[in-house]
Design a protein around this motif. Sequence first.
Motif, PDB file in Angstrom:
ATOM      1  N   GLN A 110       0.802  -1.228   0.226  1.00 43.52           N
ATOM      2  CA  GLN A 110      -0.023   0.007  -0.158  1.00 43.52           C
ATOM      3  C   GLN A 110       0.923   1.187  -0.137  1.00 43.52           C
ATOM      4  N   CYS A 111       1.899   1.267   0.701  1.00 43.17           N
ATOM      5  CA  CYS A 111       2.813   2.509   0.704  1.00 43.17           C
ATOM      6  C   CYS A 111       3.573   2.516  -0.553  1.00 43.17           C
ATOM      7  N   SER A 112       3.880   1.297  -1.447  1.00 41.59           N
ATOM      8  CA  SER A 112       4.355   1.580  -2.586  1.00 41.59           C
ATOM      9  C   SER A 112       3.438   2.097  -3.536  1.00 41.59           C
ATOM     10  N   GLU A 113       2.257   1.761  -3.500  1.00 47.46           N
ATOM     11  CA  GLU A 113       1.194   2.328  -4.738  1.00 47.46           C
ATOM     12  C   GLU A 113       0.869   3.742  -4.171  1.00 47.46           C
ATOM     13  N   ALA A 114       1.126   4.135  -2.670  1.00 50.63           N
ATOM     14  CA  ALA A 114       0.969   5.520  -2.711  1.00 50.63           C
ATOM     15  C   ALA A 114       2.107   6.364  -3.017  1.00 50.63           C
ATOM     16  N   GLY A 115       3.369   5.583  -3.648  1.00 49.51           N
ATOM     17  CA  GLY A 115       4.570   6.254  -3.935  1.00 49.51           C
ATOM     18  C   GLY A 115       5.757   6.483  -2.955  1.00 49.51           C
ATOM     19  N   ASP A 116       5.387   5.818  -1.904  1.00 47.34           N
ATOM     20  CA  ASP A 116       6.319   5.735  -0.878  1.00 47.34           C
ATOM     21  C   ASP A 116       6.536   7.185  -0.093  1.00 47.34           C
ATOM     22  N   ILE A 117       5.826   8.205  -0.369  1.00 50.71           N
ATOM     23  CA  ILE A 117       6.139   9.571   0.026  1.00 50.71           C
ATOM     24  C   ILE A 117       4.820   9.905   0.699  1.00 50.71           C
ATOM     25  N   CYS A 118       5.038  10.599   2.045  1.00 52.21           N
ATOM     26  CA  CYS A 118       3.797  11.206   2.736  1.00 52.21           C
ATOM     27  C   CYS A 118       3.517  12.477   2.032  1.00 52.21           C
ATOM     28  N   ALA A 119       2.211  12.513   1.835  1.00 53.48           N
ATOM     29  CA  ALA A 119       1.855  14.045   0.954  1.00 53.48           C
ATOM     30  C   ALA A 119       1.740  15.214   1.948  1.00 53.48           C
ATOM     31  N   ILE A 120       1.969  14.845   3.346  1.00 55.57           N
ATOM     32  CA  ILE A 120       1.742  15.884   4.195  1.00 55.57           C
ATOM     33  C   ILE A 120       3.467  16.429   4.365  1.00 55.57           C
ATOM     34  N   CYS A 121       4.289  15.625   4.862  1.00 55.14           N
ATOM     35  CA  CYS A 121       5.568  15.881   5.423  1.00 55.14           C
ATOM     36  C   CYS A 121       6.822  15.936   3.876  1.00 55.14           C
ATOM     37  N   GLN A 122       6.125  15.377   2.710  1.00 53.66           N
ATOM     38  CA  GLN A 122       6.840  15.098   1.680  1.00 53.66           C
ATOM     39  C   GLN A 122       8.081  14.227   1.899  1.00 53.66           C
ATOM     40  N   ALA A 123       7.985  13.329   2.835  1.00 59.66           N
ATOM     41  CA  ALA A 123       9.343  12.322   3.025  1.00 59.66           C
ATOM     42  C   ALA A 123       8.717  10.948   3.094  1.00 59.66           C
ATOM     43  N   GLU A 124       9.911  10.079   3.162  1.00 60.51           N
ATOM     44  CA  GLU A 124       9.377   8.772   3.201  1.00 60.51           C
ATOM     45  C   GLU A 124       8.509   8.337   4.498  1.00 60.51           C
ATOM     46  N   PHE A 125       7.610   7.431   4.325  1.00 64.12           N
ATOM     47  CA  PHE A 125       6.658   7.133   5.326  1.00 64.12           C
ATOM     48  C   PHE A 125       7.458   6.610   6.672  1.00 64.12           C
ATOM     49  N   HIS A 136      -6.130   6.413   1.603  1.00 65.64           N
ATOM     50  CA  HIS A 136      -4.949   7.382   1.417  1.00 65.64           C
ATOM     51  C   HIS A 136      -3.915   6.835   2.469  1.00 65.64           C
ATOM     52  N   VAL A 137      -2.467   7.048   2.333  1.00 68.27           N
ATOM     53  CA  VAL A 137      -1.626   6.771   3.456  1.00 68.27           C
ATOM     54  C   VAL A 137      -0.939   7.834   3.720  1.00 68.27           C
ATOM     55  N   PHE A 138      -0.589   7.810   4.822  1.00 69.06           N
ATOM     56  CA  PHE A 138       0.156   9.121   5.574  1.00 69.06           C
ATOM     57  C   PHE A 138       1.071   8.568   6.687  1.00 69.06           C
ATOM     58  N   CYS A 139       1.862   9.376   7.152  1.00 66.66           N
ATOM     59  CA  CYS A 139       2.734   9.003   8.370  1.00 66.66           C
ATOM     60  C   CYS A 139       1.538   9.315   9.563  1.00 66.66           C
ATOM     61  N   GLU A 140       1.842   8.588  10.554  1.00 61.77           N
ATOM     62  CA  GLU A 140       0.973   8.423  11.872  1.00 61.77           C
ATOM     63  C   GLU A 140       1.194   9.736  12.661  1.00 61.77           C
ATOM     64  N   GLU A 141       2.427  10.244  12.606  1.00 56.45           N
ATOM     65  CA  GLU A 141       2.622  11.604  13.222  1.00 56.45           C
ATOM     66  C   GLU A 141       2.176  12.703  12.767  1.00 56.45           C
ATOM     67  N   CYS A 142       2.237  12.635  11.007  1.00 59.42           N
ATOM     68  CA  CYS A 142       1.873  13.779  10.404  1.00 59.42           C
ATOM     69  C   CYS A 142       0.174  13.749  10.470  1.00 59.42           C
ATOM     70  N   LEU A 143      -0.579  12.603  10.498  1.00 60.38           N
ATOM     71  CA  LEU A 143      -1.780  12.518  10.745  1.00 60.38           C
ATOM     72  C   LEU A 143      -2.385  13.063  11.985  1.00 60.38           C
ATOM     73  N   CYS A 144      -1.734  12.801  13.046  1.00 56.34           N
ATOM     74  CA  CYS A 144      -2.205  13.410  14.235  1.00 56.34           C
ATOM     75  C   CYS A 144      -2.052  14.656  14.337  1.00 56.34           C
ATOM     76  N   LEU A 145      -1.024  15.240  13.798  1.00 55.53           N
ATOM     77  CA  LEU A 145      -0.919  16.803  13.838  1.00 55.53           C
ATOM     78  C   LEU A 145      -1.978  17.267  12.985  1.00 55.53           C
ATOM     79  N   TRP A 146      -2.240  16.732  11.796  1.00 53.55           N
ATOM     80  CA  TRP A 146      -3.202  17.149  10.888  1.00 53.55           C
ATOM     81  C   TRP A 146      -4.503  17.405  11.261  1.00 53.55           C
ATOM     82  N   PHE A 147      -5.022  16.262  12.264  1.00 45.93           N
ATOM     83  CA  PHE A 147      -6.210  16.238  12.794  1.00 45.93           C
ATOM     84  C   PHE A 147      -6.365  16.904  13.751  1.00 45.93           C
ATOM     85  N   ASP A 148      -5.230  17.518  14.590  1.00 47.22           N
ATOM     86  CA  ASP A 148      -5.314  18.460  15.632  1.00 47.22           C
ATOM     87  C   ASP A 148      -6.076  19.731  14.918  1.00 47.22           C
ATOM     88  N   ARG A 149      -5.942  20.056  13.731  1.00 46.25           N
ATOM     89  CA  ARG A 149      -6.571  21.233  12.937  1.00 46.25           C
ATOM     90  C   ARG A 149      -7.730  20.829  12.036  1.00 46.25           C
TER      91      ARG A 149
END
Length: 315
Positions: free
Chosen positions: A247-262, A272-285
């Motif tokens: 699933q990470c490979s299908e998403a391009g191995d890049i997080c759309a929030i931090c623009q770095a590897e998962f 849609h796949v994202f880093c767990e830390e990025c998601l937590c901070l995103w859903f804080d807002r």
Amino acid sequence: MAGDRHGHAEESAEEQAGTPAPALSELKAVVGWLQKGLPFILILLAKVCFQHKLGIAVCIGMASTFAYANSTLREQVALKEKRSVLVVFWILAFLTGNTLYLLYTFSSQQLYNSLIFLKPNLDRLDFFDLMWIVGIADFVLKYLTIALKCLVVALPKIILAVKSKGKFYLIIEELSQLFRSLVPIQLWYKYIMGDDPSSSYFLGGILIIMYSLCKSFDICGRVGSVRKALKVLCTPQSYGVRATSQQCSEAGDICAICQAEFREPLILLCQHVFCEECLCLWFDREKTCPLCRSVTVETLRCWKDGTTSAHFQVY
């Protein structure tokens, strides 16, 4: 005869259309009076500002200090692990210096007493003195709130994970708003009852009952917010399930929030796949997926991004 009646009807309609409505006439009169009295109003306003120049300057300075510290802290929270500890401690030192200087300058009034539900050292308590004390106490409590959040920001990841800090910002803010709503109560009680023995105790008693009823509804609402914040603090949050390598490979191995590897990737219901830390901070807002904007969380929790309320607690 019919033509004469029709002509008279047209003339009366024209007269009514040409006559201004009473409300419009009164409005024009008020505007004219304001235009004539504007210089005197400006003179009176300038005199009042000059008489209270110290208080106005202090309020502007405290409001500017709060706005600067609040925005700077929010920027540091958004930087996650890249936040600067030096900047965080600079905010702490800046707020501490401003608070100590303010309390020292007006030490004769003992304004700090209002923070512990005591009456400051004033001969009398009129409306302007009440607003002065309530305003100073509210700003000082806002500074303390930002200082506590600075300590949370400064904690290393090994002690408190970045994804969990938003819960602590929320509980600190809700507790702060509850305490800020309690501080002015004793001041308003003393102001309503008055220090003059000739004042009407009957009227004061009625006003205090009305104030107490209004205040009780406000406090109940804030207590409910604190309970919800404690529930959020004690409940583990899960926004998705752990994503597989495929699933990470299908998403391009890049997080759309931090623009770095998962890192510890999660996949949402919308796939849609994202880093767990990025998601937590995103859903804080936010409460929607960063890519497709589908609703992921039911409720949006404010204050989890480190922001402190700028609301002025008057009563």
